[in-house]
Design an enzyme around this catalytic site. Structure first.
Site, PDB file in Angstrom:
ATOM      1  N   SER A 145       0.831  -1.206   0.000  1.00  0.00           N
ATOM      2  CA  SER A 145       0.000   0.000   0.000  1.00  0.00           C
ATOM      3  C   SER A 145       0.868   1.259   0.000  1.00  0.00           C
ATOM      4  CB  SER A 145      -0.962  -0.026   1.188  1.00  0.00           C
ATOM      5  OG  SER A 145      -1.885   1.035   1.115  1.00  0.00           O
ATOM      6  N   ASP A 300      -2.200   6.310  -4.203  1.00  0.00           N
ATOM      7  CA  ASP A 300      -1.035   5.638  -3.650  1.00  0.00           C
ATOM      8  C   ASP A 300      -0.635   4.444  -4.517  1.00  0.00           C
ATOM      9  OD1 ASP A 300      -3.074   3.867  -2.955  1.00  0.00           O
ATOM     10  OD2 ASP A 300      -2.301   3.487  -0.953  1.00  0.00           O
ATOM     11  N   ASP A 302      -0.855   1.208  -4.645  1.00  0.00           N
ATOM     12  CA  ASP A 302      -1.811   0.181  -5.058  1.00  0.00           C
ATOM     13  C   ASP A 302      -3.181   0.770  -5.379  1.00  0.00           C
ATOM     14  OD1 ASP A 302      -2.336   0.704  -2.345  1.00  0.00           O
ATOM     15  OD2 ASP A 302      -3.241  -1.265  -2.053  1.00  0.00           O
ATOM     16  N   ASP A 304      -5.558   2.408  -3.774  1.00  0.00           N
ATOM     17  CA  ASP A 304      -6.763   2.278  -2.962  1.00  0.00           C
ATOM     18  C   ASP A 304      -6.985   3.503  -2.067  1.00  0.00           C
ATOM     19  OD1 ASP A 304      -4.788   1.839  -1.062  1.00  0.00           O
ATOM     20  OD2 ASP A 304      -5.609  -0.065  -0.335  1.00  0.00           O
TER      21      ASP A 304
END
Length: 569
Positions: A145, A300, A302, A304
């Protein structure tokens, strides 16, 4: 260094087929007891978020052996269950994400489980989508993340596309603990691919995900084509899906931050690629001063979480917090759906115990039930499953303070792609009415109250740090402070022991939420403080919130509360 740690190090050092980079790292730390201890004092913890840690050699690192071990445990769990023997796999731009994703697919294939793997990096919500799209029993997304560049992770999803529950995590952990990481034998990826045991996820799957996001529009989309945007994927996975979505919205005036456009797990311009942090958004802000967009958007690695900056009315740009973004979207979605008659019966919005209290009056205004869960979007996603099990389908919106939100139920995790779309809708509405998103936020402060939140974080690394964090939580749990400065603690919630104590009467009730190592202090005048060890980094976080009489008053109050919390510690 204990004998157990020394033995584990020597076992790894003796492995004949150790990848060259890991072998070199192990040899380089010979004789360095601190370095060896840090890598071997524990096994990388598997929780509801799966695995997350620093990339490298050892039991307490992210590497192919721990990936194989976790995947073998997952395979054993699936094969012992009635769940479909299929797993969807996604990954982001982080170092070795593609390698770890292929290893995951290869281990699953060796266990007779079909793997659907995205052919290139894609957002985490696209993985959540793919789990249900292919009717899988589980999903895996290789990502850390928003953590620093040296991290990677392995998130596990259930058949509903939501991160696994506490109960499922416990079962998979038990299966993982029974596995010897060096005994796992992955299939040959290319052979398994040719035999159909591994299959690349289709372009149609991804396009259908973007279509599903586009279908979450609450208005008619009027005015979005007139928007001017600056966008940064922060060297992550968001670019493809965000560009596909913006094309559907008719947004053509998009300037991408060049230095952060291409995937790069080293994140050269922002070592901590978290849109919560100004440093990560700085390149975008600099570009705003040249392009003068209606909106700056940053996703960000990834994709999400979504950060944003808006015109401040003074010729510059102002970053808005995750709480402010969530409130803007909650208010807009509820107001628009009310006006259009598309609000479901008994509507429900979901947030977390550490997110802004401003969500309460906003939800009340529109007749929306507000539910609060533990920290972590998996608990918000889990609520969608509960709604569907009852046949109510009355989920309206989910938001958390850490820049995560979800409009619609196409995914079961926070989704920065849908956040981009919703923010474009709101920005177009504001532009039509000659105001900015910050103007809208100020009007809501004036209407609902001047709520303000912040965090205070202490980082404590290694085996000593883990012990110190545990000691802080233990001290606060056994001897909860009676006050923070001049704010008396009215109620003390201990989620690990499932108890709420009225500090004046001594009356005890239950929290109503799953057990978790979290402490919450209710204070007068809508003030509060919450202590929680991070589940992904060696940190303990203190979340705080206040309500003031103005923006300036709220800022002063939250700064004082922060100092009072530090004084107690």
């Amino acid at each position: 260094m204990t004998e157990e740690i020394k033995s584990a190090y020597e076992k790894w050092l003796a492995q004949p087929e150790m990848p060259a980079d890991l072998a070199e790292e192990l040899k380089a730390i010979a004789g360095d007891e601190d370095a060896i201890t840090d890598r071997f004092y524990r096994e990388l913890e598997f929780g509801t978020g799966g695995l997350r840690g620093v990339i490298g050699a050892g039991t307490n690192r992210m590497n192919v052996y721990n990936i194989r071990k976790a995947t073998q445990g997952l395979a054993n769990y699936l094969n012992a269950s009635d769940l479909p023997k299929k797993v969807a796999i996604g990954y982001d731009s982080r170092i070795k994400s593609d390698v770890f994703a292929r290893e995951t697919a290869a281990v699953l294939a060796a266990n007779g489980i079909k793997a659907y793997i995205y052919p290139r990096l894609e957002p985490t919500p696209a993985l959540s989508w793919a789990v249900r799209y292919y009717g899988c029993g589980a999903g895996v997304c290789v990502t850390a993340s928003h953590n620093p560049a040296k991290y990677n992770g392995y998130k596990v999803y259930g058949a509903d596309g939501c991160q696994i529950t506490l109960e499922v995590a416990a079962k998979i952990l038990a299966a993982i603990e029974a596995v010897d990481c060096f005994a796992v034998q992955p299939a040959d990826f290319d052979v398994a691919l040719a035999e159909g045991k591994i299959e690349y996820s289709s372009e149609k799957c991804l396009d259908d995900f973007v279509d599903a996001v586009y279908a979450q529009r609450v208005g008619d989309g009027a005015g979005t084509a007139d928007l001017k945007l600056v966008y940064t994927p922060l060297n992550g996975s968001g670019l493809e899906c965000v560009k596909k979505l913006l094309a559907k919205l008719g947004v053509t005036h998009v300037t991408v931050v060049q230095e952060q456009e291409k995937p790069d797990g080293n994140f050269p311009t922002c070592p901590y690629p978290n849109p919560e942090i100004r440093e990560a958004m700085q390149k975008g802000l600099e570009l705003c001063d040249k392009v003068h967009p209606d909106l700056l958007l940053g996703t960000d690695p990834d994709c999400d979480r979504c950060g944003t900056a808006v015109p401040d009315g003074k010729g510059g740009y102002r970053l808005i917090t995750g709480n402010e973004m969530g409130i803007i979207l909650l208010d807009y979605i509820c107001r628009t759906r009310k006006a259009l008659g598309t609000m479901p019966e008994h509507p429900v919005a979901v947030t977390t115990i550490v997110s802004t209290d401003m969500a309460t009056p906003v939800a009340e205004k529109y007749g929306v039930e507000l539910r609060r869960t533990l920290t972590g979007f998996k608990f918000i996603g889990e609520q969608i499953k509960f709604f569907e099990q009852t046949g109510s389908n009355n989920y309206v919106f989910g938001l958390e303070e850490s820049y995560g939100c979800l409009a619609g139920t196409h995914a079961r995790d926070k989704d920065a792609v849908v956040a981009v779309m919703c923010l474009c809708e709101v920005a177009a509405y504001c532009k039509k009415h000659n105001m900015t998103l910050w103007d809208m936020m100020v009007s809501m402060y004036e209407k609902y109250g001047y709520f303000k939140e912040t965090q205070y974080t202490i980082t404590m690394k290694g085996i000593d740090g883990a012990r110190q964090i545990a000691e802080i939580m233990d001290k606060l749990r056994k001897n909860p402070p009676k006050a923070f400065g001049d704010l008396k603690v009215e109620k003390f919630r201990d989620y690990l022991n499932d108890v709420v104590i009225d500090m004046e009467s001594g009356e005890k009730t239950t929290t109503g939420l799953p057990k978790s190592n979290v402490l919450y202090f209710e204070l007068p005048d809508n003030a509060w403080c919450c202590a929680r060890p991070s589940g992904t980094e060696p940190k303990i976080k203190f979340y705080m919130g206040v309500k003031g009489n103005s923006i300036e008053d709220a800022q002063a109050k939250v700064e004082k509360l922060t100092e009072d919390v530090k004084a107690v510690l």
